[in-house]
Scaffold this motif. Structure first.
Motif, PDB file in Angstrom:
ATOM      1  N   ALA A  45       0.838  -1.209   0.000  1.00  0.00           N
ATOM      2  CA  ALA A  45       0.000   0.000   0.000  1.00  0.00           C
ATOM      3  C   ALA A  45       0.869   1.254   0.000  1.00  0.00           C
ATOM      4  N   SER A  46       1.946   1.222   0.728  1.00  0.00           N
ATOM      5  CA  SER A  46       2.865   2.363   0.753  1.00  0.00           C
ATOM      6  C   SER A  46       3.443   2.623  -0.635  1.00  0.00           C
ATOM      7  N   ALA A  47       3.800   1.554  -1.321  1.00  0.00           N
ATOM      8  CA  ALA A  47       4.339   1.688  -2.679  1.00  0.00           C
ATOM      9  C   ALA A  47       3.279   2.234  -3.626  1.00  0.00           C
ATOM     10  N   LEU A  48       2.058   1.751  -3.491  1.00  0.00           N
ATOM     11  CA  LEU A  48       0.971   2.279  -4.322  1.00  0.00           C
ATOM     12  C   LEU A  48       0.820   3.781  -4.104  1.00  0.00           C
ATOM     13  N   ALA A  49       0.845   4.191  -2.855  1.00  0.00           N
ATOM     14  CA  ALA A  49       0.689   5.611  -2.538  1.00  0.00           C
ATOM     15  C   ALA A  49       1.825   6.429  -3.145  1.00  0.00           C
ATOM     16  N   LYS A  50       3.045   5.954  -3.007  1.00  0.00           N
ATOM     17  CA  LYS A  50       4.190   6.691  -3.547  1.00  0.00           C
ATOM     18  C   LYS A  50       4.205   6.684  -5.070  1.00  0.00           C
ATOM     19  N   ALA A  51       3.542   5.716  -5.670  1.00  0.00           N
ATOM     20  CA  ALA A  51       3.452   5.655  -7.129  1.00  0.00           C
ATOM     21  C   ALA A  51       2.305   6.522  -7.656  1.00  0.00           C
ATOM     22  N   GLY A  52       1.577   7.159  -6.746  1.00  0.00           N
ATOM     23  CA  GLY A  52       0.471   8.018  -7.153  1.00  0.00           C
ATOM     24  C   GLY A  52      -0.841   7.275  -7.341  1.00  0.00           C
ATOM     25  N   ARG A  53      -0.885   6.020  -6.955  1.00  0.00           N
ATOM     26  CA  ARG A  53      -2.097   5.207  -7.091  1.00  0.00           C
ATOM     27  C   ARG A  53      -2.863   5.254  -5.763  1.00  0.00           C
ATOM     28  N   ARG A  54      -3.299   6.462  -5.432  1.00  0.00           N
ATOM     29  CA  ARG A  54      -3.883   6.741  -4.124  1.00  0.00           C
ATOM     30  C   ARG A  54      -5.147   5.949  -3.825  1.00  0.00           C
ATOM     31  N   ALA A  55      -6.035   5.820  -4.781  1.00  0.00           N
ATOM     32  CA  ALA A  55      -7.289   5.088  -4.551  1.00  0.00           C
ATOM     33  C   ALA A  55      -7.006   3.627  -4.228  1.00  0.00           C
ATOM     34  N   GLU A  56      -6.083   3.024  -4.955  1.00  0.00           N
ATOM     35  CA  GLU A  56      -5.726   1.628  -4.685  1.00  0.00           C
ATOM     36  C   GLU A  56      -5.066   1.495  -3.314  1.00  0.00           C
ATOM     37  N   ALA A  57      -4.220   2.443  -2.977  1.00  0.00           N
ATOM     38  CA  ALA A  57      -3.561   2.421  -1.668  1.00  0.00           C
ATOM     39  C   ALA A  57      -4.592   2.556  -0.547  1.00  0.00           C
ATOM     40  N   ARG A  58      -5.539   3.483  -0.727  1.00  0.00           N
ATOM     41  CA  ARG A  58      -6.598   3.658   0.284  1.00  0.00           C
ATOM     42  C   ARG A  58      -7.386   2.373   0.487  1.00  0.00           C
TER      43      ARG A  58
END
Length: 85
Positions: A45-58
């Motif tokens: 999830a942290s990687a998703l957030a840093k990749a700009g994939r905020r909805a997936e990270a959430r």
């Protein structure tokens, strides 16, 4: 990195060094192979957030926090989720 635990560790190190593009596929592999490991899910999830994939990270974080009461990085996961809202 064929071993999912090694992929998670390597991905987490790379992510913390700012190498998101290299880290994300490793952490995704670890997440698929170790779906019951909350720390692996948090790393992904942290990687998703840093990749700009905020909805997936959430979504990943919300699911994780709803499914698992206690794990080492729960406070970090909660903070990350708050920052993504």
């Amino acid at each position: 990195p064929e071993n999912p635990a090694i992929a998670d560790t390597l991905g987490w190190v790379l992510l913390n060094r700012g190498q998101v593009e290299r880290a994300l596929p490793l952490l995704e592999t670890a997440r698929r192979a170790l779906p019951d490991q909350p720390d692996v899910r948090y790393h992904y999830a942290s990687a998703l957030a840093k990749a700009g994939r905020r909805a997936e990270a959430r979504q990943e974080l919300a699911d994780l926090l709803n499914e698992v009461e206690v794990f080492a990085q729960r406070t970090d996961a909660q903070s990350l989720l708050q920052s993504l809202r």
